[in-house]
Design an enzyme around this catalytic site. Structure first.
Site, PDB file in Angstrom:
ATOM      1  NE  ARG A   1      10.007   3.034   5.025  1.00 40.21           N
ATOM      2  CZ  ARG A   1       9.133   2.780   5.989  1.00 40.21           C
ATOM      3  NH1 ARG A   1       8.575   3.762   6.634  1.00 40.21           N
ATOM      4  NH2 ARG A   1       8.841   1.554   6.321  1.00 40.21           N
TER       5      ARG A   1
ATOM      6  CG  HIS B   1       2.789   8.390   4.642  1.00 40.12           C
ATOM      7  ND1 HIS B   1       2.696   8.483   6.019  1.00 40.12           N
ATOM      8  CD2 HIS B   1       3.016   7.095   4.365  1.00 40.12           C
ATOM      9  CE1 HIS B   1       2.857   7.277   6.543  1.00 40.12           C
ATOM     10  NE2 HIS B   1       3.056   6.419   5.564  1.00 40.12           N
TER      11      HIS B   1
ATOM     12  CE  LYS C   1      -0.043  -1.997  10.999  1.00 41.37           C
ATOM     13  NZ  LYS C   1       0.478  -0.976  10.083  1.00 41.37           N
TER      14      LYS C   1
ATOM     15  CB  SER D   1       3.526   5.983  10.756  1.00 45.85           C
ATOM     16  OG  SER D   1       3.075   6.693   9.637  1.00 45.85           O
TER      17      SER D   1
END
Length: 165
Positions: A92, A19, A43, A130
């Site tokens: 990614r 990040h 979440k 994460s």
């Protein structure tokens, strides 16, 4: 000349070196960058909103044109309310691209004046997420190489562990 504001949204639970890499890249491309930390009621986060914002501020303290703010609801509404004209998203892998491409199309339909800019992290950060950092940390693995020292310290504290000697 107009100043260009970019928004980099996410949960940042916790903020990783990947990040940070993307924020620093975005800060070279745009006049200002807001790291928009999602309140994320949908979440279950390991860190509270305040903790996630403080970690991001600490990790990015060396970037004066970067601000950290929280948002709730649609990131497109947050971006428009702040006068942002770009939204930064990290890619990614091809799997990320499929999801992000669809999301960018939806965001463009909602707020046509905001462009989505895709950035890829440096190769050493491409596999970091994460979710994996939390899982590895929870299972007792060493995640120091994936997060900044301040974030690592907070993660160990949150998990009831201490740094290895």
């Amino acid at each position: 000349m107009a100043h260009v504001l970019a928004i980099y949204p996410g949960t940042f639970d916790p903020i990783t070196l990947g990040h940070e890499d993307l924020v620093r890249r975005a800060a070279r491309l745009f006049d200002r960058v807001i790291v928009a930390v999602a309140i994320a009621h949908h979440k279950k986060t390991l860190f509270s909103l305040d903790e996630r914002m403080e970690m991001a501020r600490q990790a990015l303290a060396d970037c004066p044109q970067v601000q950290v703010e929280s948002f709730e609801g649609l990131v497109t509404e947050f971006t428009a309310a702040r006068g942002g004209t770009a939204m930064v998203r990290g890619l990614r892998s091809g799997t990320d691209f499929d999801y992000e491409f669809q999301l960018a199309g939806m965001n463009r339909a909602l707020v046509p004046g905001v462009e989505t800019v895709f950035l890829t992290p440096a190769s050493q950060y491409q596999f970091i997420s994460s979710t994996l950092v939390r899982e590895i940390g929870t299972l007792g693995g060493d995640v120091a190489q994936f997060v900044s020292p301040g974030v690592h310290e907070r993660l160990l504290h949150k998990l009831g562990r201490t740094a290895a000697a």
